[in-house]
Motif scaffolding. Structure first.
Motif: not given
Ligand code: KIV
Length: 265
Positions: A22, A24, A41, A43-45, A83, A112, A137, A178, A180, A201, A211, A213
């Motif tokens: 990931t 950001y 990615l 990610g919404d993380s 995401d 995704k 995912h 993906v 997970e 993951i 993948v 984070v």
């Molecule tokens: O949001 C994210 O970082 C993810 C990964 C965990 C695959 O979807």
């Protein structure tokens, strides 16, 4: 290095593992891109590791766009995935509109989507028709944390359901999936059952790629540490030690010394 496309990534299945992490922001994206990461990615993380939320649910489409624009500026070769956050795919129209908006405003290469229910499959089909790459995912889907009652690892007894979901996503036109939070044997069977790449993951080594984070892999985030996270660095300790040194030097008036000051002569 040449810029990755959907074709270069699809061609890697059964030949070379796909690396993904990931990102950001511009700075971290530029570092990862420069060392040859295949796919980044947004990610919404980011809701957890950037915003300090307790899960990914509060993240909005506008926030995904904001972060993706920064990441895009740091990339010269990696494939860029974004995401679709919680609540952005409640209907087929919502999903298609939000995905097209994200691609249009950020220049990302793919979106995704979590889950493989009928609405998601239809969004994937429509996006394919509209020229948008999508990545599924499945397995542990963080956007379902409330209905799952926490983050639950899928067992081998879930393999047939997960395999059917992966096959349905491939048929609908997803370019990748993906996987997970599932036992390795399950991910290995799913990987064999589809001709698109699987990115794992917490799903073992048999996936076509992996993948992680960024903040987990480099030890910046410690609110949660799942078993699958390998810490490749401990940046939190390094930054804390450096920050302590800075504080001490400012307090002691030893920073800035002449080396770091402008003088008239
Ligand atoms: O949001 C994210 O970082 C993810 C990964 C965990 C695959 O979807």
């Amino acid at each position: 290095m040449k810029k990755h496309t959907v074709s270069t990534l699809l061609n890697m299945k059964n030949k070379e593992k796909i690396t993904s992490m990931t990102a950001y922001d511009y700075t971290s994206a530029k570092i990862l891109d420069s060392v040859g990461i295949d796919m980044l990615l947004v990610g919404d993380s980011l809701g957890m590791v950037m915003q300090g939320q307790s899960d990914t649910l509060p993240v909005t489409v506008d926030e995904m766009i904001y972060h993706t624009k920064m990441v895009k500026r740091g990339i010269s070769q990696a494939f860029l995935v974004v995401d679709l956050p919680f609540g952005s795919c409640d209907t087929v129209d919502d999903g298609v509109r939000n995905a097209v908006r994200i691609i249009k405003e950020t220049g990302a290469d793919a979106v995704k989507l979590e889950s493989a229910d009928e609405v998601i499959l239809e969004i994937v089909r429509k996006l394919r028709l509209r020229g948008v790459n999508s990545i599924g995912h499945i397995g542990l889907q963080p956007q379902y944390v409330n209905t799952m009652g926490g983050y639950k690892i899928n067992k081998y007894s879930d393999v047939e359901r997960i395999k059917a979901e992966a096959i349905a996503l491939e048929k609908a036109g997803a370019m990748m999936v993906v996987l997970e939070g599932m036992v390795s044997e399950c991910a290995a069977e799913v990987t064999k059952a589809v001709s698109i790449p699987t990115i794992g993951i917490g799903a073992g080594v048999e996936c076509d790629g992996q993948v992680l984070v960024f903040h987990d892999a480099f030890g910046l985030y410690s609110d949660m540490l799942p078993k699958f996270v390998k810490r490749y660095a401990n940046l939190k300790e390094i930054v804390a030690a450096a920050a302590t040194e800075y504080i001490n030097e400012v307090k002691a008036s030893t920073f800035p010394n002449d080396d770091y000051s402008y003088k008239s002569k």
